[in-house]
Write a protein that holds these residues in place. Structure first.
Motif, PDB file in Angstrom:
ATOM      1  N   LEU A   7       9.479  -3.146  -2.067  1.00 21.33           N
ATOM      2  CA  LEU A   7       9.167  -3.431  -3.487  1.00 21.33           C
ATOM      3  C   LEU A   7       9.488  -4.809  -3.981  1.00 21.33           C
ATOM      4  O   LEU A   7       8.738  -5.471  -4.722  1.00 21.33           O
ATOM      5  CB  LEU A   7      10.022  -2.403  -4.541  1.00 21.33           C
ATOM      6  CG  LEU A   7       9.613  -2.452  -5.863  1.00 21.33           C
ATOM      7  CD1 LEU A   7       8.299  -2.132  -6.310  1.00 21.33           C
ATOM      8  CD2 LEU A   7      10.669  -1.457  -6.454  1.00 21.33           C
ATOM      9  N   ARG A  20       3.015  -1.433  -8.512  1.00 27.23           N
ATOM     10  CA  ARG A  20       2.900  -0.100  -9.391  1.00 27.23           C
ATOM     11  C   ARG A  20       2.887   1.032  -8.241  1.00 27.23           C
ATOM     12  O   ARG A  20       3.572   2.175  -8.582  1.00 27.23           O
ATOM     13  CB  ARG A  20       1.833  -0.126 -10.041  1.00 27.23           C
ATOM     14  CG  ARG A  20       1.858  -1.231 -11.096  1.00 27.23           C
ATOM     15  CD  ARG A  20       1.527  -1.196 -12.505  1.00 27.23           C
ATOM     16  NE  ARG A  20       1.126   0.249 -13.007  1.00 27.23           N
ATOM     17  CZ  ARG A  20       1.208   0.474 -14.109  1.00 27.23           C
ATOM     18  NH1 ARG A  20       2.286  -0.221 -15.005  1.00 27.23           N
ATOM     19  NH2 ARG A  20       0.699   1.441 -14.825  1.00 27.23           N
ATOM     20  N   THR A  23       6.435   1.775  -6.953  1.00 31.54           N
ATOM     21  CA  THR A  23       7.292   2.119  -7.825  1.00 31.54           C
ATOM     22  C   THR A  23       7.090   3.757  -8.098  1.00 31.54           C
ATOM     23  O   THR A  23       7.785   4.647  -8.102  1.00 31.54           O
ATOM     24  CB  THR A  23       7.127   1.480  -9.163  1.00 31.54           C
ATOM     25  OG1 THR A  23       7.370   0.239  -9.054  1.00 31.54           O
ATOM     26  CG2 THR A  23       8.194   2.054 -10.169  1.00 31.54           C
ATOM     27  N   GLY A  72       5.930  -2.804 -12.950  1.00 29.22           N
ATOM     28  CA  GLY A  72       6.963  -1.521 -12.377  1.00 29.22           C
ATOM     29  C   GLY A  72       7.782  -1.008 -13.671  1.00 29.22           C
ATOM     30  O   GLY A  72       8.313   0.220 -13.483  1.00 29.22           O
TER      31      GLY A  72
END
Ligand code: B1M
Length: 210
Positions: A7, A20, A23, A72
């Motif tokens: 991430l 995204r 997440t 996110g």
């Protein structure tokens, strides 16, 4: 956990879609949302900051990282705010005049909301007059001023001065934060409190309204 590193890397690379995806996967895997923010999104943004300073990354890339991080955070926000806490108090918060940095202040808002505060996020580039008007409109217990630039942090002082001039200073506590701000600066400009990060801001606000 390798998800955090993936991430962080996606934030560094400004890869909105991947941020995204990861997440969402971590949310599905029931990873603590605050952990995703601190160990993934912020960890990545910290590296961006270091590279930006070293001129190893430039403004357009930093913008892409910032947008990815916001992508996110948008997914995490409902999870963080999803608490049954009664309203702890009302806070008006904004980034001061001349300053467009939004990410840290938005994170502070999310954490305060998660602690049960009603938060009016005024946005960025907020002049002292707008803070004064918001105090009149929303009658908060606390006004939060954020600044990320050494040049704009001086506008925190102007905002406090205008609150005094408007006769509103005694009705609110003023807290300040942002990378260049310190406790000694907060004391110097007559703020009621300073916090270095979002979690510390939450503790400070809870103390101030107790
Ligand atoms: Co800007 N920028 N930037 N930038 N930017 C910094 C702040 C800088 C330190 C980078 C550097 O040189 N190393 C530097 C400031 C130098 C200084 O003044 N000492 C800088 C500069 C110079 C600039 C420009 C002037 C660059 C240019 O155009 N030449 C320009 C100014 C624009 C303007 O505001 N008028 C500019 C522009 C931008 C972007 C638009 C590209 C983008 C912002 C995008 C956005 O926000 N939508 C950007 C970014 C992303 C950064 C860095 C890389 C990251 C900031 C960030 O989001 N950090 C930053 C370098 C850095 O900080 N390492 C940098 C992540 C965030 C979670 O942390 O914001 O610190 P932070 O918030 C923390 C705490 O500070 C605290 O809690 C937060 C969460 O834990 N906190 C509070 C913040 N507000 C609080 C309020 C509180 C309490 C706690 O109570 C009210």
């Amino acid at each position: 956990m390798s998800g955090f590193k993936d991430l962080a890397d996606a934030v560094i690379n400004g890869d909105f879609v991947r941020v995204r995806e990861i997440t969402l996967r971590m949310i599905d895997d029931k990873v603590d949302p605050l952990g995703i923010i601190n160990d993934g999104l912020i960890a990545g943004m910290n590296v961006v900051g270091i590279r930006f300073k070293a001129e190893d990354m430039y403004v357009p890339e930093v913008m892409m990282s910032a947008k990815s991080m916001a992508g996110g955070m948008e997914l995490l926000k409902p999870l963080i705010a999803e608490t049954d806490m009664p309203s702890a108090g009302t806070i008006v918060i904004g980034t001061v005049k001349g300053d467009l940095h939004d990410i840290g202040k938005s994170l502070v808002c999310m954490i305060l909301e998660s602690a049960g505060f009603k938060v009016f996020n005024l946005g960025t580039d907020i002049c002292p007059e707008m803070f004064v008007q918001a105090v009149r409109d929303y009658k908060p217990q606390i006004v939060g001023l954020s600044a990320l630039l050494t040049t704009t942090m001086l506008n925190m002082k102007s905002t406090i001065e205008l609150l005094i001039e408007a006769g509103l200073r005694d009705s609110v506590k003023v807290i300040v934060g942002g990378a260049p701000v310190s406790q000694s600066f907060a004391d110097e400009i007559g703020a009621d409190g300073y916090s270095s990060d979002a979690m510390a801001a939450k503790e400070l606000c809870l103390t101030l309204v107790a």
